[in-house]
Design an enzyme around this catalytic site. Structure first.
Site, PDB file in Angstrom:
ATOM      1  N   HIS A 167       0.713  -1.148   0.051  1.00 19.91           N
ATOM      2  CA  HIS A 167       0.132   0.171   0.115  1.00 19.91           C
ATOM      3  C   HIS A 167       0.737   1.167   0.090  1.00 19.91           C
ATOM      4  CE1 HIS A 167      -3.487  -2.651   0.698  1.00 19.91           C
ATOM      5  NE2 HIS A 167      -2.587  -3.095   1.741  1.00 19.91           N
ATOM      6  N   SER A 286      14.150  19.303 -16.675  1.00 23.00           N
ATOM      7  CA  SER A 286      13.295  20.229 -16.903  1.00 23.00           C
ATOM      8  C   SER A 286      13.595  21.410 -17.884  1.00 23.00           C
ATOM      9  CB  SER A 286      12.684  20.857 -15.416  1.00 23.00           C
ATOM     10  OG  SER A 286      11.882  21.979 -15.564  1.00 23.00           O
TER      11      SER A 286
END
Length: 502
Positions: A167, A286
């Site tokens: 999880h 980026s």
């Protein structure tokens, strides 16, 4: 005055240039001609069609259905068409019609005899299978490269302790080797599914004709052998109409890309956590933030799973509810299979490269291996080994975990556990577990080493698993090579058979 091409206009679009061996007279033109054509997309099966034409022509000559000199002319025409290439084909609805038209243009009406005892229906099915089987082998080969990258990296990090998650929460410490070999096991099954899909694809539909067989005394097994097929699709209607082999292959590819997507997602998360550093060859930066190293290739690989599952859905939706025998809907089915196998193969190759070239930071992995009291299960196991029912042991550890801070050190955890044991069991924890055993259980490396069952994360268990998985890679490599060798041998046999008529 006539309507110039309107859908409802009473206009004759027929002209000499529009006629082909199939579409002539009132079917030679019309506003929907381009809509029906698959010629451009059929470049993918150009070579397959030439092989199918040659095998069929050789068989017709061997069976005395066409004369040897006629077969020689047809085969010579096919050689000329191959040399000219797909771009030189005349206009047509598909590559099959265009090749036949081109052969007739070169050798005259005798070229039309190449279509004796067959239909475009069994012809196109044979061409698709001929090409698709090769694509499936390429995809299987890509999975082998991925498995080798996973196993090699896993072997290098069989004792590199890292956090394990469920999880996306800290769960139990494992090793990098154990984590990567879990994906090697999944991709192993993907390889097996692709090889099985190849086997059911590699059956010849040629000779089924339109769907109802033929009056000519043909030898279907001969054309199957010349084309490297393992056998024939028995029923002539099934031969012309079946596309379940595309479904099976695309389903295997969808499963593969789901595996890739999970691996990519995990590597992306591990890159964020500082455990995994992708090579610059598989990352980007980026346009405005120069410090960024983005795992873009892995993100794209993750997205491919959606594309391929969409292809599977599109394929099944097209096939759903089609009446038996050939329907033109099938022309729209095949591109889904081509797109799926191309996308899945490329994504597999990229993920293999990312795994093989990325670096794992052992210190960063070890620093978080015990985070979130992830050694708790080991403590519960130690109490259970001492005779405490596991559910009671679970209660003791859960009580200690509830009061332990997230960054608790082993000494603090030991104190919390002892307090919890006195509350739940009525006596000290050390009445059941020695301080030394507790220290080992709380240590991430000790916790990993203790879980040495088959398939577990202990370094020795990982090494045993990797040895077994490496053997399976070798087995699959041999199976893949055998299939490629059989296809290559058939190609040689066909070439030699054609040369008999040169």
């Amino acid at each position: 005055m006539t309507d110039d091409g309107g859908a409802g206009g009473d206009v004759d679009d027929t002209d000499a240039d529009a006629e082909t061996v199939v579409r002539r007279g009132r079917f030679a033109g019309g506003p929907a001609r381009g809509f029906m054509s698959s010629l451009a997309a059929d470049e993918r099966i150009f070579a397959a069609d030439l092989a199918v034409d040659r095998a069929h022509t050789v068989m017709l000559a061997e069976e005395g259905i066409v004369a040897d000199d006629e077969a020689a002319e047809i085969l010579s025409g096919l050689d000329a068409v191959e040399s000219a290439g797909h771009d030189a084909l005349p206009d047509g609805e598909d590559v099959h019609e265009a090749i036949e038209s081109a052969v007739v243009d070169r050798v005259g009406d005798v070229g039309g005899k190449m279509h004796t005892a067959r239909s475009r229906n069994d012809e196109v099915a044979a061409c698709i299978r001929h090409r698709y089987r090769a694509d499936l082998l390429d995809a299987a080969e890509a999975t082998l490269a991925l498995r080798e990258a996973l196993l090699d990296t896993a072997a290098d990090h069989a004792d590199t302790v890292m956090p394990g998650f469920t999880h996306r929460q800290y769960a139990q410490p494992v090793t990098v080797g154990h984590f990567l070999s879990s994906y090697a096991g999944a991709v192993e099954r993907d390889t097996a599914r692709l090889l099985a899909a190849f086997d059911r694809t590699n059956e010849s539909p040629l000779g089924g004709a339109a769907f109802g067989g033929t009056t000519f005394d043909i030898d279907r097994e001969r054309t199957a052998d010349l084309l490297g097929f393992d056998g024939v699709v028995e029923n002539s209607t099934d031969a012309a109409s079946a596309r379940d082999f595309l479904v099976e292959g695309t389903a295997a590819l969808a499963n593969l890309t789901a595996t890739l997507s999970g691996l990519a997602a995990d590597l992306i998360e591990h890159a964020k956590d500082g455990y995994f550093d992708p090579s610059d060859d598989y990352a980007s930066t980026s346009s405005i933030m120069p410090q960024k190293v983005n795992p873009d290739t892995l993100e794209l690989a993750r997205a491919v799973a959606g594309d391929v599952s969409g292809d599977l859905t599109g394929l099944l939706t097209t096939l759903k509810g089609l009446p038996r025998a050939y329907n033109r809907d099938l022309q729209r089915a095949t591109p889904h299979a081509w797109d799926a196998v191309d996308d899945a193969t490329e994504a597999t190759e990229v993920v293999a490269g990312a795994v093989a070239t990325g670096d794992w930071d052992a210190e960063a992995c070890a620093a978080d291996a015990g985070a979130g009291f992830s050694t708790a299960t080991g403590v519960a196991d130690a109490l259970a080994s001492a005779g405490i029912p596991f559910r009671t042991a679970h209660e003791v550890v859960a009580e200690a975990a509830a009061t332990a801070p997230d960054d608790a050190d082993p000494e603090t955890l030991a104190a919390n556990l002892d307090t919890a044991a006195q509350e739940v069991l009525g006596e000290s924890l050390y009445a059941y577990v020695s301080r030394e055993d507790l220290s080992t259980a709380l240590d991430p490396a000790g916790s990993v080493a203790a879980r040495d069952s088959r398939g577990g994360p202990a370094p020795d268990a990982v090494a045993d698993s990797l040895a077994r998985m490496t053997e399976t890679v070798a087995d699959h490599e041999a199976e893949l090579a055998a299939r490629r060798d059989a296809l290559a041998a058939a190609e040689t046999d066909l070439s030699e058979a054609v040369d008999e008529y040169a």
